[in-house]
Design a protein around this motif. Structure first.
Motif, PDB file in Angstrom:
ATOM      1  N   LEU A 168       0.799  -1.302  -0.066  1.00  0.00           N
ATOM      2  CA  LEU A 168      -0.163  -0.090  -0.012  1.00  0.00           C
ATOM      3  C   LEU A 168       0.882   1.295   0.033  1.00  0.00           C
ATOM      4  N   LEU A 169       2.014   1.329   0.879  1.00  0.00           N
ATOM      5  CA  LEU A 169       2.649   2.391   1.002  1.00  0.00           C
ATOM      6  C   LEU A 169       4.228   2.387   0.517  1.00  0.00           C
ATOM      7  N   GLY A 170       4.517   1.215   0.038  1.00  0.00           N
ATOM      8  CA  GLY A 170       5.895   0.968  -0.407  1.00  0.00           C
ATOM      9  C   GLY A 170       6.804   0.932   0.618  1.00  0.00           C
ATOM     10  N   TRP A 171       6.519   0.611   1.911  1.00  0.00           N
ATOM     11  CA  TRP A 171       7.441   0.460   3.032  1.00  0.00           C
ATOM     12  C   TRP A 171       8.183  -0.676   2.900  1.00  0.00           C
ATOM     13  N   ASP A 172       9.352  -0.892   3.500  1.00  0.00           N
ATOM     14  CA  ASP A 172      10.293  -1.886   3.566  1.00  0.00           C
ATOM     15  C   ASP A 172      10.589  -1.774   5.167  1.00  0.00           C
ATOM     16  N   THR A 173      11.161  -3.059   5.775  1.00  0.00           N
ATOM     17  CA  THR A 173      11.459  -2.903   7.281  1.00  0.00           C
ATOM     18  C   THR A 173      12.833  -3.333   7.530  1.00  0.00           C
ATOM     19  N   VAL A 174      13.190  -3.049   8.630  1.00  0.00           N
ATOM     20  CA  VAL A 174      14.363  -3.298   9.333  1.00  0.00           C
ATOM     21  C   VAL A 174      14.071  -3.977  10.601  1.00  0.00           C
ATOM     22  N   ASP A 175      14.574  -4.988  10.649  1.00  0.00           N
ATOM     23  CA  ASP A 175      14.316  -5.832  12.242  1.00  0.00           C
ATOM     24  C   ASP A 175      15.540  -5.303  13.033  1.00  0.00           C
ATOM     25  N   LEU A 176      15.211  -4.825  14.225  1.00  0.00           N
ATOM     26  CA  LEU A 176      16.293  -4.003  15.320  1.00  0.00           C
ATOM     27  C   LEU A 176      16.767  -5.423  16.098  1.00  0.00           C
ATOM     28  N   GLY A 177      16.472  -6.502  15.948  1.00  0.00           N
ATOM     29  CA  GLY A 177      17.043  -7.502  16.533  1.00  0.00           C
ATOM     30  C   GLY A 177      16.378  -8.008  18.051  1.00  0.00           C
ATOM     31  N   ARG A 178      17.120  -9.137  18.424  1.00  0.00           N
ATOM     32  CA  ARG A 178      16.456  -9.884  19.647  1.00  0.00           C
ATOM     33  C   ARG A 178      16.384  -9.109  20.674  1.00  0.00           C
ATOM     34  N   ALA A 179      17.394  -8.140  20.880  1.00  0.00           N
ATOM     35  CA  ALA A 179      17.395  -7.231  22.205  1.00  0.00           C
ATOM     36  C   ALA A 179      16.360  -6.374  22.007  1.00  0.00           C
ATOM     37  N   SER A 180      15.609  -6.001  20.825  1.00  0.00           N
ATOM     38  CA  SER A 180      14.788  -5.162  20.903  1.00  0.00           C
ATOM     39  C   SER A 180      13.406  -5.866  20.967  1.00  0.00           C
ATOM     40  N   GLY A 181      13.451  -7.156  21.036  1.00  0.00           N
ATOM     41  CA  GLY A 181      12.319  -8.144  20.936  1.00  0.00           C
ATOM     42  C   GLY A 181      11.464  -8.147  19.388  1.00  0.00           C
ATOM     43  N   HIS A 182      12.865  -7.819  18.525  1.00  0.00           N
ATOM     44  CA  HIS A 182      12.307  -7.806  17.291  1.00  0.00           C
ATOM     45  C   HIS A 182      11.472  -6.690  16.578  1.00  0.00           C
ATOM     46  N   ALA A 191      -7.680   2.953  -1.674  1.00  0.00           N
ATOM     47  CA  ALA A 191      -8.716   2.272  -1.078  1.00  0.00           C
ATOM     48  C   ALA A 191      -9.141   0.893  -1.760  1.00  0.00           C
ATOM     49  N   GLU A 192      -9.139   1.196  -3.037  1.00  0.00           N
ATOM     50  CA  GLU A 192      -9.352  -0.282  -3.815  1.00  0.00           C
ATOM     51  C   GLU A 192      -8.084  -1.334  -3.616  1.00  0.00           C
ATOM     52  N   GLN A 193      -6.678  -0.545  -3.482  1.00  0.00           N
ATOM     53  CA  GLN A 193      -5.720  -1.494  -3.256  1.00  0.00           C
ATOM     54  C   GLN A 193      -5.682  -2.092  -1.839  1.00  0.00           C
ATOM     55  N   ALA A 194      -5.985  -1.264  -0.890  1.00  0.00           N
ATOM     56  CA  ALA A 194      -6.175  -1.711   0.383  1.00  0.00           C
ATOM     57  C   ALA A 194      -7.114  -3.128   0.695  1.00  0.00           C
ATOM     58  N   SER A 238     -14.405   3.864   6.125  1.00  0.00           N
ATOM     59  CA  SER A 238     -15.278   5.027   5.695  1.00  0.00           C
ATOM     60  C   SER A 238     -14.843   5.377   4.252  1.00  0.00           C
ATOM     61  N   VAL A 239     -15.955   5.538   3.055  1.00  0.00           N
ATOM     62  CA  VAL A 239     -15.622   5.764   2.045  1.00  0.00           C
ATOM     63  C   VAL A 239     -14.875   7.018   1.663  1.00  0.00           C
ATOM     64  N   PRO A 240     -14.048   7.059   0.562  1.00  0.00           N
ATOM     65  CA  PRO A 240     -13.236   8.046   0.209  1.00  0.00           C
ATOM     66  C   PRO A 240     -13.984   9.423   0.269  1.00  0.00           C
ATOM     67  N   GLU A 241     -13.668  10.447   0.859  1.00  0.00           N
ATOM     68  CA  GLU A 241     -14.508  11.959   0.584  1.00  0.00           C
ATOM     69  C   GLU A 241     -13.600  13.061   0.696  1.00  0.00           C
ATOM     70  N   ASP A 242     -13.990  14.026   0.351  1.00  0.00           N
ATOM     71  CA  ASP A 242     -13.261  15.209   0.282  1.00  0.00           C
ATOM     72  C   ASP A 242     -13.527  16.134   1.405  1.00  0.00           C
ATOM     73  N   SER A 243     -12.699  16.967   1.820  1.00  0.00           N
ATOM     74  CA  SER A 243     -12.696  17.622   3.169  1.00  0.00           C
ATOM     75  C   SER A 243     -11.657  19.002   2.640  1.00  0.00           C
ATOM     76  N   ASP A 244     -11.930  19.998   3.703  1.00  0.00           N
ATOM     77  CA  ASP A 244     -11.045  21.239   3.518  1.00  0.00           C
ATOM     78  C   ASP A 244      -9.891  21.219   3.207  1.00  0.00           C
ATOM     79  N   TYR A 245      -9.222  19.847   3.858  1.00  0.00           N
ATOM     80  CA  TYR A 245      -8.029  19.683   3.767  1.00  0.00           C
ATOM     81  C   TYR A 245      -7.452  18.472   2.788  1.00  0.00           C
ATOM     82  N   GLY A 246      -8.447  18.045   2.012  1.00  0.00           N
ATOM     83  CA  GLY A 246      -8.147  17.081   0.711  1.00  0.00           C
ATOM     84  C   GLY A 246      -8.642  15.921   1.021  1.00  0.00           C
ATOM     85  N   ARG A 247      -8.549  15.188  -0.126  1.00  0.00           N
ATOM     86  CA  ARG A 247      -9.536  13.905   0.126  1.00  0.00           C
ATOM     87  C   ARG A 247      -8.742  12.933   1.088  1.00  0.00           C
TER      88      ARG A 247
END
Length: 259
Positions: free
Chosen positions: A33-47, A218-221, A230-239
């Motif tokens: 959805l957002l193009g994120w990858d991840t980094v595991d901080l390891g066992r000491a961090s509880g992964h 929304a479709e991709q999610a 909630s369905v996509p909607e317009d607001s004063d601050y953008g869709r």
């Protein structure tokens, strides 16, 4: 592309993380959805995992304990110069300390508080991790909002504990809303949701991430196993649109320029 400030002012949103019962599935969903990858901080961090976009850290993720009855959720964190003092102030102001201040490796000190209206809010005292590396663009955090069932009590608590300066955006029975101001600009909001929150949903914080095409997202999610709350909607601050990931953690997407 808007980089985060070198230092987040005390009391301003600086971090967010996902508590997920299925981190592997969450990684796939947010990657798609957002193009994120991840980094595991390891066992000491509880992964503990860092979500990244183009190599920059934009959020975190931890495993939701099988022993808890809490559904999966996103937590917003406010910056603090002294997490211990902030926790003490919260307790004195009628809040709760849900997680005592604790070191998170060399990255900082973390705590989780409950405000008097029932909303959980994180506290982050930075060390090597200042917080978000990018904000206010696509695929990064763009807004944070408290939905509260006791608007006056919430504002008093955050002013007293975090030193908030607030500005009234609207004060009518239909729409009562204030914003947190930092360096002269709004960085978070508080909405009077006493009439809108169902009885089984307590006061809570919500997070918004930027996206260039809200309807397509929304479709991709849904294709990725999530749901549209909630369905996509317009607001004063953008869709915008409210979504949930495959295990039910809710968040918003808001229109933002492509990074």
């Amino acid at each position: 592309m808007p980089a985060a400030p070198d230092r987040f002012p005390a009391g301003s949103p600086c971090w967010a993380d996902l508590t997920s019962s299925d981190p592997a599935r969450a990684r796939e969903f947010y990657a798609g959805l957002l193009g994120w990858d991840t980094v595991d901080l390891g066992r000491a961090s509880g992964h503990y995992l860092h979500f990244r976009h183009n190599g920059d850290v934009v959020a975190g993720m931890m495993q939701n304990s099988p022993e808890t009855t809490f559904p999966d959720f996103w937590t917003v964190y406010l910056a603090s110069d002294d997490a211990g003092a902030t926790a003490g102030s919260a307790a004195a102001a009628g809040g709760q300390v849900l997680l005592d201040p604790a070191r998170a490796l060399d990255q900082g000190t973390v705590a989780v508080l409950g405000d008097p209206t029932g909303a959980a809010i994180g506290v982050w005292q930075p060390d090597t991790l200042r917080g978000f590396a990018r904000i206010d663009e696509t695929r990064a955090p763009v807004w944070y909002e408290l939905m509260t069932n006791n608007y006056p009590a919430a504002l008093e608590f955050y002013r007293n504990v975090f030193g908030w300066e607030t500005a009234v955006l609207s004060d009518t029975s239909e729409f009562r809303y204030s914003t947190l101001q930092s360096n002269g600009r709004p960085v978070a909001g508080v909405m009077d949701a006493a009439e809108g929150l169902p009885e089984d949903i307590p006061s809570h914080w919500e997070i918004y991430f930027g996206h260039a095409d809200i309807d397509a997202a929304a479709e991709q999610a849904e294709q990725l196993g999530g749901s549209v709350l909630s369905v996509p909607e317009d607001s004063d601050y953008g869709r915008m649109v409210q979504l949930a990931d495959p295990t039910g953690a809710a968040f918003w997407l808001m229109a933002a320029p492509e990074a």
